[in-house]
Design a protein around this motif. Structure first.
Motif, PDB file in Angstrom:
ATOM      1  N   ARG A  67     -24.267  31.446  61.902  1.00  0.00           N
ATOM      2  CA  ARG A  67     -24.259  30.898  60.799  1.00  0.00           C
ATOM      3  C   ARG A  67     -24.359  29.179  61.682  1.00  0.00           C
ATOM      4  O   ARG A  67     -24.953  28.735  60.482  1.00  0.00           O
ATOM      5  CB  ARG A  67     -23.149  30.855  60.754  1.00  0.00           C
ATOM      6  N   LYS A  68     -23.906  28.960  62.200  1.00  0.00           N
ATOM      7  CA  LYS A  68     -24.119  27.076  62.999  1.00  0.00           C
ATOM      8  C   LYS A  68     -24.870  26.885  64.080  1.00  0.00           C
ATOM      9  O   LYS A  68     -25.471  25.782  63.601  1.00  0.00           O
ATOM     10  CB  LYS A  68     -22.594  27.043  63.846  1.00  0.00           C
ATOM     11  N   CYS A  69     -25.954  27.696  64.301  1.00  0.00           N
ATOM     12  CA  CYS A  69     -27.279  27.850  64.885  1.00  0.00           C
ATOM     13  C   CYS A  69     -28.229  26.976  63.447  1.00  0.00           C
ATOM     14  O   CYS A  69     -28.034  27.565  62.540  1.00  0.00           O
ATOM     15  CB  CYS A  69     -27.818  29.072  65.437  1.00  0.00           C
ATOM     16  N   ILE A  70     -28.888  25.805  64.615  1.00  0.00           N
ATOM     17  CA  ILE A  70     -29.503  25.645  63.736  1.00  0.00           C
ATOM     18  C   ILE A  70     -31.375  25.829  64.470  1.00  0.00           C
ATOM     19  O   ILE A  70     -32.351  24.960  64.233  1.00  0.00           O
ATOM     20  CB  ILE A  70     -29.434  24.194  63.236  1.00  0.00           C
ATOM     21  N   CYS A  78     -32.826  24.638  67.492  1.00  0.00           N
ATOM     22  CA  CYS A  78     -32.757  23.987  67.565  1.00  0.00           C
ATOM     23  C   CYS A  78     -33.768  23.433  68.817  1.00  0.00           C
ATOM     24  O   CYS A  78     -34.220  23.036  69.939  1.00  0.00           O
ATOM     25  CB  CYS A  78     -31.810  22.681  68.035  1.00  0.00           C
ATOM     26  N   LYS A  79     -33.279  24.251  69.668  1.00  0.00           N
ATOM     27  CA  LYS A  79     -33.665  25.067  70.883  1.00  0.00           C
ATOM     28  C   LYS A  79     -32.598  24.546  72.002  1.00  0.00           C
ATOM     29  O   LYS A  79     -33.358  24.457  73.225  1.00  0.00           O
ATOM     30  CB  LYS A  79     -35.047  24.591  70.984  1.00  0.00           C
ATOM     31  N   PHE A  97     -30.663  32.846  61.986  1.00  0.00           N
ATOM     32  CA  PHE A  97     -31.149  32.767  63.129  1.00  0.00           C
ATOM     33  C   PHE A  97     -30.069  33.193  64.677  1.00  0.00           C
ATOM     34  O   PHE A  97     -28.301  33.171  64.099  1.00  0.00           O
ATOM     35  CB  PHE A  97     -31.145  30.774  63.562  1.00  0.00           C
ATOM     36  N   SER A 108     -24.129  22.455  68.156  1.00  0.00           N
ATOM     37  CA  SER A 108     -23.425  22.614  67.043  1.00  0.00           C
ATOM     38  C   SER A 108     -22.445  23.619  67.672  1.00  0.00           C
ATOM     39  O   SER A 108     -21.595  24.402  66.494  1.00  0.00           O
ATOM     40  CB  SER A 108     -23.778  23.662  65.828  1.00  0.00           C
TER      41      SER A 108
END
Lengths: 722, 181
Positions: B13-16, B18-19, B55, B140
């Motif tokens: 859930r905390k993954c955005i 961003c790579k 993600f 994150s």
């Protein structure tokens, strides 16, 4: 020193740039101690956040950049760009030695020259322009960098009033709106807020430290409520508790209706407003007309939701913030929209409270006392006093400046010195910027790579990359500010120099050396001498960052005796200064123009792995999006006969670009979106060259009336399959 | 049971997306372009304006019963006592059986070296007392790396208090990346 084939191979892999690696090691310029592993703290420069990094250097080569956990602003992280930063050093296509143009501008014929020749030639050309047009005939433009101060000072010592910086392509409208209201630009305590409204800001893709990390932490671990308004379904929207695909340009109606609900229901912080604010009665009178029902028609957000959000927001205050955003302005009334946000925050009393909006704390650095120069004689070419009397004069207003330079009014500007900036991609209406380039007698650029604008320069000064140079020590402001050092982790790989050396080389030949009679070490010694540390420089060299003890502090300004830096000394809901300057003293709503039949509003945004227009040629980053696309809703695409993957021409009144269409449900049908930083014209940006299209080519010129900030969402485009 | 069992707990859930983890791994492990030892799975669903995006960071699951190790004809793929699954480059003949056997598509073939490669949990860093590059760099802090054999450790604490699942449990591989719900 002999280097084994194993090490050579490893270096090639690290650098991803075999040709450079072989040259560098082969020529034996550096003393490389084999097997030696050092960890050197320094400061990233891939974007304006300036995170603290630890460079792992093995055998004289940068092997890895790791996050430095000591910096509370970067919160122990390093993003994709920061990790890819080492490729700047080993990029075979970077600028390696000074160049003087040999063919026509833009033809790409260059002569490699010595630093002496580049300095002599530039000084001679600048002196010729000065003789003919006065010192005001030279424009000095730069984007934000630690060493920018030296470049600006050279422009001022030269006698030019025409220093233009990046803010009017960035957040000048935000800064001015909050300054006009609070006398300062605060930070938002997202870590401790319980309710966050984010409109037109995409904090989970456009990374800002510590805001991005704090918002993830608070929304995911502390159940902070996040309300997002955006015409696109961004990553931020996808993580929000509520997302409203607001009609573009109507955010202000939403804010004014929230104010209507909060004030009419008496939900504002009455004590705070009475003690600290002025103009509340006028505000209450103004927002009477802005009912939720009216706002629903403007914004397409249901009135019942506006009422509920206003109530929840004021209930959560002071741990509730309407986030200011950090991006370029969007519409020509951007300043007033930001003012409305600032006022909404003010009336719920979140000022200087934990989880609210907090004025930045200060750390005072010492200043090296250099010889002062005379103020320039001429007024600024962008006539800030006349056009934007309230704005920060020293930064200029870029788009108005371009208009005046092109018109030769009030006087001719015929030479352009550029530091680290790519105006061809940073300013809307690329064709106009190109005309500005064409009318210059002389252009010199200081950069690390051959940007599109650098490609059209007459002289190119290669700056050392951030991992190869010592920069001025700086404070990163915030609720919890820190002092950071950027120190070299390797010696310059090529014949490059740091900004101060380039400035001094020019100053000597322009007869201005007396103003730059210091070293970077002396500058830094002066900067840190006030810090409460035994040996401050040694500390910074070892740690890379100094964090004052104690953590964030709140409430220092919450004292009825506190004087805000505004005309009245209070928080100005109603601003007499705005009225005197001929602007609305309270934020009055103006509806945006909608797209004409058959056209779409072009909206902009960012991805976490690209900074502005300057990192798309980094192979580790370009890997994620090798070209940009036109994002378009399938319903809209059908109306113009475009299918997924089709090559389309996107045109406005100022230009056209071609790129592939990508059909996506994640955008409003009346908008289209494309990523910034593509469609490069400089062949030296090898990997980004001619990939996708540049938004700068089709964006029309428009600016916010109060701040002069470029308004980036005012362009309606036509889409045609080609 | 060994006193060490390295594993990952991932809060997707905390993954955005961003790579940062992908580039950090590329830099740390000199992974050539065109392949990645870690990646972010994306899911986009729905019709305007009712939409969902999710993600999921992915990499080798360092399974308890790794099918890649079982099928390796030379023993190049092996498992350490602490659970980390590795490939001994010198013994790899490039047959790629392991790539087919891996349920998570976590392995790739390196044409330049003629060997198979994958996530090592940054064993070289972990053995120095550091965390894997992807774990450390994440804005994150999506990934939590630790010792599952430690009953008081942060992994056991998270798994005791949060719902979780593993990917493709039916394979019998007993994967050691735990995704929080």
């Amino acid at each position: 020193m002999p280097v084994s084939s194993l090490d050579r191979r490893r270096f090639i892999q690290i650098a991803g740039a075999g040709a450079v690696a072989a040259t560098q090691i082969g020529c034996g310029r550096h003393q490389i101690a084999l097997g030696q592993r050092r960890e050197i703290p320094t400061t990233c420069e891939l974007c304006p956040n300036k995170c603290s990094v630890i460079a792992v250097v093995e055998d004289g080569l940068i092997r890895k950049l790791n996050p430095n956990p000591e910096n509370p602003k970067s919160r122990g992280m390093l993003c994709a760009r920061g990790n890819a930063g080492l490729l700047q050093v080993y990029d075979p296509n970077r600028l390696k030695r000074p160049l003087i143009r040999a063919g026509a501008r833009g033809e790409g014929k260059w002569r490699e020259v010595s630093w002496d020749e580049a300095f002599d030639y530039t000084a001679q050309r600048l002196s010729a322009v000065k003789e003919k047009y006065g010192p005001q005939g030279v424009l000095w433009s730069s984007t934000e960098a630690f060493a920018e101060v030296f470049f600006k000072n050279l422009g001022m010592a030269f006698g030019s009033p025409n220093i233009v910086r990046h803010p009017t392509l960035c957040l000048a409208s935000v800064n001015l709106a909050y300054s006009m209201t609070f006398g300062t630009v605060p930070s938002f305590d997202l870590l401790n807020a319980n309710y966050v409204i984010m409109a037109g800001a995409n904090r989970f893709e456009a990374l800002i430290t510590p805001d991005t990390m704090d918002l993830i932490e608070s929304t995911m671990n502390r159940k902070t409520r996040l309300v997002c308004l955006d015409p696109r379904f961004t990553v931020t929207a996808s993580r929000a508790d509520e997302w409203y695909p607001v009609k573009p340009g109507t955010d202000m109606a939403f804010i004014l209706a929230m104010l209507h609900v909060i004030i009419s229901e008496g939900r504002h912080d009455k004590e705070f407003v009475a003690n600290y604010c002025q103009g509340f009665e006028q505000l209450a009178e103004l927002v009477k007309q802005y009912t939720p029902e009216w706002a629903e028609k403007e914004t397409e957000i249901p009135a019942a939701d506006i009422v509920r959000i206003a109530r929840e927001f004021s209930d959560a205050a002071p741990r509730a913030v309407f986030y200011a955003g950090r991006r370029s302005s969007t519409y020509q009334n951007d300043f007033q929209m930001r003012r409305a946000q600032a006022i909404l925050n003010a009336v719920v009393g979140n000022w200087d409270r934990e989880g609210g909006m907090v004025p930045n704390a200060k750390i005072a650095l010492g200043e090296y006392m250099f010889l002062p120069w005379d103020d320039p004689q001429a007024p600024r070419v962008d006539e800030m006093e006349k056009n934007f009397p309230l704005a920060a004069k020293g930064d200029g207003a870029y788009l108005k400046l371009r208009e005046n330079v092109l018109a030769g009014s009030p006087y001719p500007v015929k030479a352009w010195m550029i530091l680290k900036q790519d105006p061809l991609n940073a300013l809307p209406e690329q064709a106009k910027t190109m005309r500005m380039i064409e009318q210059m007698d002389f252009i010199a650029a200081i950069d690390i790579q051959m940007s599109d604008t650098t490609w059209y320069a007459d002289v190119v000064f290669p700056e050392s990359t951030y991992l190869e140079r010592l920069d001025p020590i700086e404070v990163l402001s915030g609720i919890w500010p820190v002092v950071v050092l950027r120190q070299p982790v390797v010696k310059p790989v090529y014949d490059t120099k740091p900004c101060l050396d380039i400035v001094q080389g020019l100053a000597r030949r322009l007869g201005l050396q007396q103003y730059f009679d210091y070293t970077i070490e002396q500058w830094n010694d002066a900067a840190v001498k006030e810090l409460p540390l035994e040996m401050p420089l040694e500390y910074l060299k070892k740690h890379g960052v100094y964090t004052p003890p104690g953590g964030p502090k709140y409430g220092a300004t919450l004292n009825p005796e506190h004087r805000f830096v505004t005309k009245s000394g209070k928080i100005e809901l109603y601003s007499e200064r705005l009225q005197e300057a001929g602007h609305d003293p309270l934020p009055v709503y103006q509806p945006p123009l909608g797209p004409p039949e058959g056209r779409f509003r072009l909206v902009l945004g960012r991805k976490a792995y690209y900074t502005h227009a300057n990192s798309t040629s980094n192979p580790w980053l370009l890997d994620f999006a090798p070209e940009n696309h036109l994002s378009i809703n399938p319903a809209a695409a059908a109306s113009v006969g475009v299918a997924d993957g089709d090559m389309v021409e996107v045109s406005s009144s100022v230009g056209a670009v071609r790129l592939r269409a990508r059909l996506t449900q994640e955008i409003r049908p009346d908008c289209v979106y494309m990523l910034h930083g593509f469609g490069k014209q400089s062949p030296w940006l090898k990997r980004a060259y001619h990939r996708g299209g540049s938004d700068a080519a089709i964006l029309e010129t428009a600016w916010d009336k109060v701040s002069g900030n470029a308004a980036m969402h005012e362009t309606f485009v036509k889409i045609r399959k080609v | 049971m060994h006193d060490k069992r390295y594993a990952l707990v991932i809060d997707s859930r905390k993954c955005i997306n961003c790579k940062a983890c992908v580039v950090a791994c590329r830099a740390e492990n000199q992974v050539p372009l065109g392949a990645s030892r870690d990646w972010i799975g994306e899911e986009h669903r729905g019709t305007w304006p009712r939409l969902l995006a999710a993600f999921q960071p992915e990499q080798c699951h360092h399974c308890v019963n790794p099918s890649c190790v079982r099928v390796c004809p030379t023993g190049a793929s092996y498992q350490r006592d602490d659970g980390v699954v590795l490939i001994k480059e010198e013994d790899c003949i490039g047959c790629r059986y392991c790539m087919i056997a891996c349920p998570y598509n976590a392995r790739f073939f390196r044409e330049d070296k003629g060997v198979v490669e994958k996530c090592t949990f940054c064993a070289h860093r972990v053995d120095r007392g550091e965390s894997p590059a992807c774990v450390e760099t994440c804005p994150s802090k999506v990934r939590v790396f630790g010792n599952l054999a430690d009953p008081a450790g942060k992994l056991q604490q998270l798994l005791a208090t949060r719902q979780f699942h593993v990917m493709k449990p039916q394979t019998g591989n007993d994967p050691q990346i735990y995704y929080l719900l």
